[in-house]
Motif scaffolding. Structure first.
Motif, short mmCIF file in Angstrom:
data_model
loop_
_atom_site.label_atom_id
_atom_site.label_comp_id
_atom_site.label_asym_id
_atom_site.label_seq_id
_atom_site.Cartn_x
_atom_site.Cartn_y
_atom_site.Cartn_z
N CYS A 1 -1.05 1.33 20.60
CA CYS A 1 -1.74 1.93 19.69
C CYS A 1 -1.50 1.92 18.53
O CYS A 1 -1.76 2.57 17.68
CB CYS A 1 -2.08 2.97 20.60
N PHE A 2 0.03 2.30 18.10
CA PHE A 2 -0.05 2.71 16.83
C PHE A 2 0.00 1.05 16.26
O PHE A 2 -0.25 1.30 14.63
CB PHE A 2 2.06 2.48 16.73
N ALA A 3 -0.11 0.38 16.24
CA ALA A 3 0.02 -1.19 15.63
C ALA A 3 -1.34 -1.29 15.72
O ALA A 3 -1.80 -1.75 14.84
CB ALA A 3 0.61 -2.64 15.84
N ALA A 4 -2.03 -1.22 16.38
CA ALA A 4 -3.53 -0.74 15.86
C ALA A 4 -3.83 0.03 15.21
O ALA A 4 -5.14 -0.65 14.06
CB ALA A 4 -4.37 -0.38 17.21
N VAL A 5 -3.38 1.45 14.88
CA VAL A 5 -3.78 1.80 13.85
C VAL A 5 -2.79 1.82 12.40
O VAL A 5 -4.79 1.60 11.48
CB VAL A 5 -2.69 3.62 14.26
N VAL A 6 -1.90 0.75 11.72
CA VAL A 6 -1.95 0.38 10.63
C VAL A 6 -2.86 -0.84 10.91
O VAL A 6 -3.40 -0.39 9.36
CB VAL A 6 0.14 0.50 11.29
N VAL A 7 -2.99 -1.30 11.10
CA VAL A 7 -4.02 -3.37 10.84
C VAL A 7 -5.30 -2.53 10.78
O VAL A 7 -6.03 -2.82 9.67
CB VAL A 7 -3.44 -3.54 12.42
N GLN A 8 -5.75 -1.53 11.55
CA GLN A 8 -7.35 -0.73 12.12
C GLN A 8 -7.13 -0.58 10.21
O GLN A 8 -8.53 -0.29 9.41
CB GLN A 8 -7.34 0.63 12.68
N ALA A 9 -6.53 0.63 9.10
CA ALA A 9 -6.96 1.42 8.24
C ALA A 9 -6.51 0.34 7.17
O ALA A 9 -7.02 -0.01 6.41
CB ALA A 9 -5.17 1.93 7.68
N ARG A 10 -6.16 -1.54 7.21
CA ARG A 10 -6.03 -2.30 6.24
C ARG A 10 -7.44 -3.37 6.22
O ARG A 10 -7.80 -2.80 5.63
CB ARG A 10 -5.01 -3.27 6.31
N LEU A 11 -7.98 -3.06 7.71
CA LEU A 11 -8.70 -4.08 7.83
C LEU A 11 -10.45 -2.53 7.28
O LEU A 11 -11.49 -3.80 6.74
CB LEU A 11 -8.91 -4.02 9.38
N ALA A 12 -10.14 -1.71 7.24
CA ALA A 12 -11.49 -0.46 6.88
C ALA A 12 -11.76 -1.24 6.18
O ALA A 12 -12.74 -0.81 4.87
CB ALA A 12 -11.19 0.12 7.07
N ASP A 13 -10.59 -1.26 4.16
CA ASP A 13 -10.67 -1.33 3.21
C ASP A 13 -10.73 -2.54 2.78
O ASP A 13 -10.76 -2.68 1.35
CB ASP A 13 -9.74 -0.58 1.86
#
Length: 274
Positions: free
Chosen positions: A144-156
């Motif tokens: 879940c921590f990895a998903a949060v970090v990568v999701q923040a980058r993919l959002a932009d």
């Protein structure tokens, strides 16, 4: 609106940092203590770090911890990246709320509950608890921590880069590995380092899911501390602090690099438009 400096704010910040970091600083200092008594200063010495090399049980626990952390961080980062892509790119698909809730539940769930539920799962599946059950458990709560970090980058993320690659004949798979992945690589590396660090210092979940012959280093330290703190414990704890600090600094570096790369991409886009 800019906040004004005040002695109250300065005092509060100083006391807060002192409360957090003075105990860690004392632990590091006393790891170089010559005396066997951890509360009596006997001069500077590095002999306790040398004695760690002769402590086979600590070395075995450290090797188990490193292997678990490496494997769990690698798998968790891969799964977390796929989960982040699913949440960002697929939009409002059926079951999105349930899927995101299952991904991010370990963020808010107490580690005791996570460890107990995994223990009950392994018992129900009749799995022998040991190295692989600890690894599966660490994958579960670090993904879940990895998903949060990568999701923040993919959002932009600028999708026009991917669209341009596919217009030139690249398949979606080639576009991901040759265009998307290199751009989000700093975030993926940061996610791996964060997952590795979380697995490295986990105690509670590993305690529930461990078995014979699979004692991690935090568990070994905790079991020895219950009998009394020794200089060797201070030394190995200092090494762990150093590894975790290094991992955090490297992750911060890659996050900053990712932000700089994103800023450069935006400047190039604005330049092309201009």
């Amino acid at each position: 609106m800019r906040s004004r400096f005040s002695w109250f704010n300065a005092t509060a910040i100083t006391l807060g940092f002192a409360f957090l970091y003075i105990p860690i600083l004392l632990l590091v200092i006393y790891s170089f203590n010559e005396s066997k008594l951890v509360t009596v200063w006997g001069g500077w010495s590095t002999k306790w770090y040398g004695s760690l090399l002769e402590n086979q049980s600590l070395k075995d626990a450290a090797w188990v911890t490193i292997r678990v952390a490496f494997l769990s961080a690698t798998v968790a980062t891969a799964l977390g990246t796929l989960a982040a892509i699913t949440l960002v790119r697929l939009g409002r698909f059926p079951g999105r709320t349930l899927f995101s809730g299952m991904i991010f539940a370990p963020l808010v769930m107490p580690e005791v509950i996570t460890g107990l539920s995994l223990l009950l799962l392994f018992v129900a599946l009749d799995l022998d608890r040991g190295f692989w059950t600890i690894t599966i458990a660490h994958i579960t709560f670090t993904m879940c921590f990895a998903a949060v970090v990568v999701q923040a980058r993919l959002a932009d993320f600028d999708k026009s880069v991917e669209e341009a690659a596919m217009d030139l004949g690249a398949t979606p798979v080639n576009t991901f590995f040759q265009v998307t992945l290199p751009i989000i690589a700093p975030s993926v590396i940061s996610a791996w380092l964060l997952s590795f660090t979380l697995s490295l210092d986990d105690l509670v979940i590993a305690s529930f899911t461990t078995g014979p012959g699979a004692t991690t280093l935090p568990m070994k330290i905790y079991s020895q501390v219950r009998l009394g703190v020794t200089p060797e414990i201070n030394a190995i704890s200092t090494i762990l602090i150093g590894i975790v600090t290094l991992g955090v600094l490297i992750a911060a570096y890659f996050s900053k690099r990712s932000a700089e790369r994103e800023d450069q991409e935006r400047r190039r886009a604005f330049g092309a438009v201009g």
